[in-house]
Design a protein around this motif. Structure first.
Motif, PDB file in Angstrom:
ATOM      1  N   ILE A   1      20.595   9.851  16.813  1.00 57.78           N
ATOM      2  CA  ILE A   1      20.278  10.993  17.328  1.00 57.78           C
ATOM      3  C   ILE A   1      19.976  11.211  18.722  1.00 57.78           C
ATOM      4  CG2 ILE A   1      18.558  13.148  16.511  1.00 57.78           C
ATOM      5  CD1 ILE A   1      18.216  11.813  13.687  1.00 57.78           C
TER       6      ILE A   1
ATOM      7  N   GLN B   1      19.439  13.878  20.796  1.00 61.41           N
ATOM      8  CA  GLN B   1      18.448  14.832  21.071  1.00 61.41           C
ATOM      9  C   GLN B   1      18.256  15.742  20.052  1.00 61.41           C
ATOM     10  OE1 GLN B   1      19.164  16.231  25.218  1.00 61.41           O
ATOM     11  NE2 GLN B   1      18.016  17.883  24.819  1.00 61.41           N
ATOM     12  N   LEU B   2      16.933  16.287  19.982  1.00 60.83           N
ATOM     13  CA  LEU B   2      16.589  17.224  19.020  1.00 60.83           C
ATOM     14  C   LEU B   2      15.651  18.386  19.917  1.00 60.83           C
ATOM     15  CD1 LEU B   2      15.541  16.675  15.408  1.00 60.83           C
ATOM     16  CD2 LEU B   2      14.124  18.306  16.674  1.00 60.83           C
TER      17      LEU B   2
ATOM     18  N   GLU C   1      17.999  22.435  16.962  1.00 58.88           N
ATOM     19  CA  GLU C   1      19.250  22.065  17.502  1.00 58.88           C
ATOM     20  C   GLU C   1      19.363  20.684  17.872  1.00 58.88           C
ATOM     21  OE1 GLU C   1      22.125  23.475  21.001  1.00 58.88           O
ATOM     22  OE2 GLU C   1      20.334  22.379  21.914  1.00 58.88           O
ATOM     23  N   THR C   2      20.209  19.931  17.140  1.00 50.97           N
ATOM     24  CA  THR C   2      20.264  18.352  17.090  1.00 50.97           C
ATOM     25  C   THR C   2      21.527  17.989  17.598  1.00 50.97           C
ATOM     26  OG1 THR C   2      19.124  18.910  15.085  1.00 50.97           O
ATOM     27  CG2 THR C   2      19.963  16.367  15.624  1.00 50.97           C
TER      28      THR C   2
ATOM     29  N   ALA D   1      13.971  13.981  10.882  1.00 48.61           N
ATOM     30  CA  ALA D   1      15.528  14.301  10.906  1.00 48.61           C
ATOM     31  C   ALA D   1      15.950  12.769  10.847  1.00 48.61           C
ATOM     32  CB  ALA D   1      15.883  14.840  12.234  1.00 48.61           C
TER      33      ALA D   1
ATOM     34  N   LYS E   1      14.342  10.719  13.806  1.00 45.48           N
ATOM     35  CA  LYS E   1      13.364  11.719  14.857  1.00 45.48           C
ATOM     36  C   LYS E   1      12.435  12.241  14.037  1.00 45.48           C
ATOM     37  CE  LYS E   1      15.515  11.415  19.517  1.00 45.48           C
ATOM     38  NZ  LYS E   1      15.592  12.593  20.539  1.00 45.48           N
TER      39      LYS E   1
END
Length: 677
Positions: A191, A193-194, A209-210, A265, A281
């Motif tokens: 992951i 970026q979240l 937004e992931t 997530a 995350k």
């Protein structure tokens, strides 16, 4: 020594000799040994006194050798330990320090880098962030005028800050990166970026937004799942290939209840993944049940209006409507706060409506304000009418009681323009900022707040506050400090809560990679900041029920405590003022996340580019045999011999005074002993 000074010394010697000869040789056919001694002592005395009067300068040359520095900067973040490079790092530093050849050629200095650069000889590899670029900026100030080749021992994984491979523009030293880790590329899901807003509003949906990333050769499938506690709130099957190796997943989640909600997530890991930590995350969002609506009322166009709107709306809990003095009347009950910008007689009905509803308000007075109208309509304060304008700078009142204010360097901000004269209040008020003119402080408020009849008001005696926001950006490369100051002011004025002697400032939740700082202010019964109180905070872990107590440390204008050592969990706390037995409670959540454990490999490319750009050389930690040899043979790193020439005035030479004293004393005692006195 100049030719003229030398001539004066010769003349002084001749004069001293003639004077001594005149006193002891004149009219004497022969000279006894005693008279010869007297003549010599008198010559020494007179010549020494004349030398003091001439005061020649003696030149002293001293030679010194300056060895070049060898800077060893060690990455102290826990990514080094996570990549299992901590033992190799300690061994390398010990070998470098133990090298007699290096110690003979260099002055060795050791630093650790993480969030900040620190001079240290011990490494714990426990820092949560890495900013390599900031470390080079600090080193450039320390070693600006010296020869200081630098050994950078790191995995090259920087978690925040500007890219460091071009640091040679600021740091003019050769850099030798020692690369911790390997170059093997493992199959990995991550992951990357979240993105999610910090706040959401009750009964609404908030977007998430992931960005998901895959490193590998063969196509794989995985499942992206978001959970809230034990409940799955979103899931999606994700397919990756070598060519199509990233996905952006956008979705919305409902905000059904107020408070802080934590989510997890997760991208389900593959069977052969080495790093599964970066597949997960945690994030949180605070759901609030209302939004503060603020009316900004003005009958003129001014850049202050746009600056205030942007500053206030930087907090998503607040919205600002730009209105004039007429169209606000029909919707005045929709707003918790009304900001009145430079009122005139057209605002008469607005003031009637505000007084009828007992609304909180924030008045801004400038060069276009009708002070006669304001005096007739307002009963809480008046402003002297002079029909002249003046520019005032700000000075923070550190004893301001109602809420915590950070000094954002107000004194350096551009002056605000306003009507010349003093303000007079008919009720008690609190000054946030005082006026200053040309650096001279006036006992007159520039920004003040007060409470009356169950409502709160603020008044700013100056326009062009947009320049403050711009200056704050120039100083900090961010609008955040100024926006935070305005946000606190708006939050206070928009609320009807009574002021408290103990004020606490904390976030509702903290990400695991940020510092957990809680601030407090305590005031005496006169609401002046009290530095004598002892504040403690007791923090209770909601999962383990374990409680810990920490002291709050006085830091300029507030007390604060750093709770970054606490593990991720839900916490409740109570802050107690021991002497006055006053307390306040609160809650916060720490989310589990370690950005330093998101990496599988060293960033070899950036470190090698850094070495090339700075005219150094990169090495892997297990292959540093040539490092010491290269440093010793490099002709750029040579010992410099410096000569310092010092001019010493003779009058500063204390031994000459001793000579004068001794010669006079010996002459007097000898004359006395021989009956010549």
């Amino acid at each position: 020594m100049s030719y003229t000074t030398l001539l004066f010394i010769v003349i002084a010697g001749i004069f001293a000799l003639l004077l001594a000869g005149f006193q002891y040789k004149w009219n004497k056919k022969s000279m006894s040994k005693l008279n010869m001694l007297f003549l010599f002592l008198r010559f020494v005395t007179v010549f020494s006194v004349l030398l003091l009067l001439i005061n020649p300068k003696l030149e002293q040359i001293t030679l010194s050798t300056i060895k070049p520095n060898l800077v060893i900067a060690v990455d102290n973040s826990n990514s080094v330990k996570y990549l299992k490079q901590d033992v190799a790092t300690n061994r390398l530093v010990e070998n470098l320090k133990a090298s007699k050849s290096l110690n003979d050629k260099f002055n060795m200095e050791t630093y650790t880098l993480g969030e900040k650069l620190k001079a240290s000889n011990s490494f714990e590899f426990n820092e949560k962030q890495t900013n390599i670029e900031a470390a080079f900026i600090q080193l450039s100030q320390i070693y600006k005028q010296t020869i200081s080749p630098t050994i950078l021992i790191t995995d090259g994984n920087q978690t925040y800050g500007n890219s460091y491979e071009f640091s040679h523009h600021n740091y003019k030293q050769p850099i030798y990166p020692i690369i911790l880790g390997d170059t093997v590329r493992y199959t990995d899901l991550k992951i990357q970026q979240l993105n999610v807003n910090k706040y959401a509003y009750l009964k609404n949906q908030f977007p998430v937004e992931t960005i998901l990333v895959f490193n590998g050769e063969t196509a794989v499938n995985s499942k992206f799942v978001v959970t809230n506690g034990n409940n799955v709130v979103y899931s999606e099957i994700i397919n990756f290939t070598k060519q199509n190796n990233s996905k952006v997943v956008n979705f919305k989640l409902p905000a059904n209840s107020a408070g802080v909600h934590a989510y997890k997530a997760q991208l389900e890991p593959l069977n052969n993944e080495k790093n599964k930590t970066n597949n997960l995350k945690n994030f949180a969002i605070e759901v609030i049940d209302q939004k503060t609506k603020i009316a900004l009322v003005s009958d003129m166009v001014h850049p202050d209006l746009g600056a205030l709107k942007k500053s206030i709306e930087s907090n998503e809990q607040r919205s600002v409507s730009l209105l004039n003095s007429n169209n606000i009347l029909k919707q005045i009950n929709d707003f918790q706060l009304v900001i009145i910008y430079q009122p005139n007689n057209k605002f008469n009905k607005l003031y009637d409506a505000l007084n009828l509803e007992n609304k909180n308000r924030f008045t801004i007075i400038g060069t276009k304000t009708d002070l006669n109208f304001l005096k007739s309509i307002n009963k809480t304060f008046t402003h002297e009418i002079t029909n002249q304008t003046e520019s005032y700078q700000a000075e923070l009142n550190k004893n301001y009681a109602p809420f915590i204010i950070e000094d954002i360097n107000f004194e350096s901000f551009p002056p605000l323009n306003s009507q010349y004269g003093s303000a007079a209040f008919s009720i008690p008020f609190e000054t946030i900022l005082n006026k200053t003119i040309h650096g001279i402080s006036k006992t007159d408020p520039l920004l003040a707040t007060f409470e009356t009849s169950g409502r709160r008001e603020a008044v700013l005696f100056g326009e062009n506050i947009w320049q403050w926001r711009a200056q704050s950006y120039l100083d900090n490369k961010s609008f955040h400090p100024f926006d935070d100051f305005i946000g606190k002011l708006i939050q206070y004025v928009a609320s009807n809560k009574q002021k408290s002697r103990l004020n606490i400032e904390n976030e509702s939740f903290y990400n695991g990679n940020t510092n957990v700082i809680i601030k407090a202010e305590f005031f005496d019964k006169n609401y002046e900041f009290d530095t004598r109180e002892t504040l403690t905070i007791t923090v209770k872990n909601a999962v383990t029920n374990e409680s810990k107590t920490f002291p709050l440390i006085l830091n300029n204008s507030n007390y604060q405590v750093d709770l970054s050592s606490l593990p991720a969990a839900d916490y409740s706390f109570i802050v107690i003022a021991s002497k006055e037995n006053i307390s306040k409670t609160g809650r916060f959540k720490i989310l589990e996340y370690n950005v330093e454990q998101q990496f599988l490999n060293a960033d070899v490319t950036k470190l090698q580019q850094l070495a090339t750009n700075s005219q150094g050389e990169s090495f892997f930690v297990n292959n540093t045999e040539r490092l010491i040899e290269n440093l010793l043979k490099d002709n750029r790193f040579v010992t410099i011999q410096k000569s310092n020439k010092n001019s010493l005035p003779l009058i500063d030479w204390k031994y000459l005074l001793i000579i004068i004293t001794l010669s006079l004393s010996i002459e007097w005692f000898l004359r006395k002993y021989n009956g010549l006195i």
